[in-house]
Design an enzyme around this catalytic site. Structure first.
Site, PDB file in Angstrom:
ATOM      1  N   TYR A   1       0.886  -1.176  -0.143  1.00  0.00           N
ATOM      2  CA  TYR A   1      -0.044   0.097  -0.030  1.00  0.00           C
ATOM      3  C   TYR A   1       0.954   1.204  -0.023  1.00  0.00           C
ATOM      4  CZ  TYR A   1      -3.773   3.257   1.400  1.00  0.00           C
ATOM      5  OH  TYR A   1      -4.739   4.247   1.482  1.00  0.00           O
TER       6      TYR A   1
HETATM    7  P1  NAP Z   1     -13.860   2.984   1.125  1.00  0.00           P
HETATM    8  O1  NAP Z   1     -15.014   3.588   1.920  1.00  0.00           O
HETATM    9  O2  NAP Z   1     -13.675   1.425   1.392  1.00  0.00           O
HETATM   10  O3  NAP Z   1     -13.859   3.196  -0.287  1.00  0.00           O
HETATM   11  C1  NAP Z   1     -13.241   2.666  -1.252  1.00  0.00           C
HETATM   12  C2  NAP Z   1     -13.817   2.653  -2.449  1.00  0.00           C
HETATM   13  O4  NAP Z   1     -12.952   2.136  -3.454  1.00  0.00           O
HETATM   14  C3  NAP Z   1     -15.205   2.075  -2.609  1.00  0.00           C
HETATM   15  O5  NAP Z   1     -16.230   2.932  -3.290  1.00  0.00           O
HETATM   16  C4  NAP Z   1     -14.879   0.624  -3.400  1.00  0.00           C
HETATM   17  O6  NAP Z   1     -16.068   0.548  -4.300  1.00  0.00           O
HETATM   18  C5  NAP Z   1     -13.608   1.250  -4.231  1.00  0.00           C
HETATM   19  N1  NAP Z   1     -13.019   0.153  -4.867  1.00  0.00           N
HETATM   20  C6  NAP Z   1     -12.323  -0.922  -4.216  1.00  0.00           C
HETATM   21  N2  NAP Z   1     -11.754  -1.606  -5.045  1.00  0.00           N
HETATM   22  C7  NAP Z   1     -12.114  -1.470  -6.272  1.00  0.00           C
HETATM   23  C8  NAP Z   1     -12.007  -1.879  -7.681  1.00  0.00           C
HETATM   24  N3  NAP Z   1     -11.141  -2.852  -7.873  1.00  0.00           N
HETATM   25  N4  NAP Z   1     -12.581  -1.482  -8.543  1.00  0.00           N
HETATM   26  C9  NAP Z   1     -13.257  -0.147  -8.598  1.00  0.00           C
HETATM   27  N5  NAP Z   1     -13.562   0.389  -7.094  1.00  0.00           N
HETATM   28  C10 NAP Z   1     -12.958  -0.310  -6.249  1.00  0.00           C
HETATM   29  O7  NAP Z   1     -12.520   3.607   1.870  1.00  0.00           O
HETATM   30  P2  NAP Z   1     -12.168   5.262   1.579  1.00  0.00           P
HETATM   31  O8  NAP Z   1     -11.246   5.295   2.838  1.00  0.00           O
HETATM   32  O9  NAP Z   1     -13.160   6.040   1.244  1.00  0.00           O
HETATM   33  O10 NAP Z   1     -10.963   5.140   0.395  1.00  0.00           O
HETATM   34  C11 NAP Z   1     -11.000   5.924  -0.777  1.00  0.00           C
HETATM   35  C12 NAP Z   1      -9.479   6.439  -1.131  1.00  0.00           C
HETATM   36  O11 NAP Z   1      -8.992   6.985   0.005  1.00  0.00           O
HETATM   37  C13 NAP Z   1      -8.708   5.167  -1.160  1.00  0.00           C
HETATM   38  O12 NAP Z   1      -7.913   5.328  -2.464  1.00  0.00           O
HETATM   39  C14 NAP Z   1      -7.822   4.885   0.180  1.00  0.00           C
HETATM   40  O13 NAP Z   1      -6.739   4.467  -0.248  1.00  0.00           O
HETATM   41  C15 NAP Z   1      -7.598   6.597   0.333  1.00  0.00           C
HETATM   42  N6  NAP Z   1      -7.197   6.674   1.735  1.00  0.00           N
HETATM   43  C16 NAP Z   1      -8.233   6.403   2.683  1.00  0.00           C
HETATM   44  C17 NAP Z   1      -7.742   6.814   3.955  1.00  0.00           C
HETATM   45  C18 NAP Z   1      -8.464   6.489   5.136  1.00  0.00           C
HETATM   46  O14 NAP Z   1      -7.995   7.059   6.438  1.00  0.00           O
HETATM   47  N7  NAP Z   1      -9.840   6.093   5.139  1.00  0.00           N
HETATM   48  C19 NAP Z   1      -6.313   7.280   4.323  1.00  0.00           C
HETATM   49  C20 NAP Z   1      -5.634   7.647   3.113  1.00  0.00           C
HETATM   50  C21 NAP Z   1      -5.997   7.326   1.998  1.00  0.00           C
HETATM   51  P3  NAP Z   1     -16.831  -1.104  -4.544  1.00  0.00           P
HETATM   52  O15 NAP Z   1     -16.243  -1.923  -3.116  1.00  0.00           O
HETATM   53  O16 NAP Z   1     -17.952  -1.007  -4.701  1.00  0.00           O
HETATM   54  O17 NAP Z   1     -15.842  -1.454  -5.808  1.00  0.00           O
END
Ligand code: NAP
Length: 262
Positions: free
Chosen positions: A166
């Site tokens: 990651y």
């Molecule tokens: P989340 O609620 O789990 O959202 C992740 C999203 O990515 C979901 O809509 C999921 O949709 C989609 N996804 C996952 N695999 C996919 C695939 N193969 N194809 C298409 N869509 C896919 O988590 P989030 O925290 O909002 O994450 C959003 C972004 O923020 C990510 O890039 C994550 O790495 C980044 N981020 C998050 C944090 C944190 O603390 N939450 C911190 C730093 C960065 P489906 O499962 O419906 O496909």
């Protein structure tokens, strides 16, 4: 979650008149962004794999008077990203901005014990997903310009304690963003990355349930010492997608409560 859907779309909104594609729009930061962008006047094209969840987000946007379409798509498949862009052009007549936000990780497995297929999956969703999305979006922006925002992480600039693939993938997102910003400047396409800090979403819930010991380093190190609400990340993404950020490109913008400042 904070209410991002209150009120109708604004004709004075940050994104009025723009069509914006969002990946990972079925939950968390992507879903909050879809609702906020629509409220800021954008027509939004939402993509993810879970159709039922996408439809719920579209329904909330339409109920508030906004315009949205859902495309079931896996970011690891180049053709799915091209299909989403075709839907943007076919439904709304073009594509002005994109928030490439889909991501996934596992935690808790040391590098030497991790399976190759886990490495592949994390790299594919986070890094190849941004590659696939940008390569589908850029061709339709070549004529009139555009703004692309890619979701990296504090793990894209530091070893945070998250899994090694990651951390590598989120560093790659920053590299791809800078390279694209440099390659496409003459086409007036701006490309930026968000270094997102710990945010209360399904992904974070899963990470903290798998590895509770990460709560302290993920939050207490930050100046603000708390998790973000997803809409706090969406606000910065909206600004970067808008023309108000016209002199910002190739940048990595921390939205991390001061995590990287310490
Ligand atoms: P989340 O609620 O789990 O959202 C992740 C999203 O990515 C979901 O809509 C999921 O949709 C989609 N996804 C996952 N695999 C996919 C695939 N193969 N194809 C298409 N869509 C896919 O988590 P989030 O925290 O909002 O994450 C959003 C972004 O923020 C990510 O890039 C994550 O790495 C980044 N981020 C998050 C944090 C944190 O603390 N939450 C911190 C730093 C960065 P489906 O499962 O419906 O496909």
């Amino acid at each position: 979650m904070m209410d991002t859907s209150a009120g109708p779309p604004s004709a004075q909104g940050l994104l009025h008149g723009k069509t914006v594609m969002i990946t990972g729009a079925s939950s968390g930061i992507g879903a909050a962004s879809a609702e906020l962008f629509a409220r800021e006047g954008a027509r939004v094209v939402l993509t993810a794999r879970r159709e039922d969840r996408l439809r719920e987000v579209v329904a909330r946007i339409e109920a508030a008077g906004g315009r949205a379409v859902a495309v079931v798509a896996d970011v690891t498949r180049a053709e799915d990203m091209r299909a989403a862009v075709r839907t943007a052009v076919g439904t709304f007549g073009g594509l002005h901005a994109a928030f490439n936000n889909a991501g996934w990780t596992s935690t808790g497995t040391p590098m030497h014990l991790m399976r190759d297929d886990e490495y592949d999956r994390i790299m594919d969703v986070n890094a190849r997903g941004v590659w696939n999305a940008m390569r589908a979006q850029i061709p339709v922006m070549l004529e009139h310009g555009g703004s692309i925002v890619n979701t990296s992480s504090v793990a894209g600039v530091r070893a945070t304690g998250a899994s090694s693939p990651y951390i590598a993938a989120k560093h790659a997102v920053i590299g791809l963003s800078r390279a694209a910003a440099d390659e496409y400047v003459r086409h007036r396409i701006r490309v930026n990355a968000l270094a997102v800090g710990s945010t209360r979403t399904e992904l974070m819930d899963q990470v903290l349930s798998d590895t509770p010991a990460l709560f302290a380093p993920f939050t207490e190190r930050a100046i603000q010492q708390r998790l973000a609400d997803p809409v706090e990340i969406a606000q910065t993404a909206a600004w970067l997608c808008s023309d108000r950020s016209s002199f910002t490109t190739g940048a990595v913008i921390p939205v991390d409560g001061g995590w990287t400042a310490r």
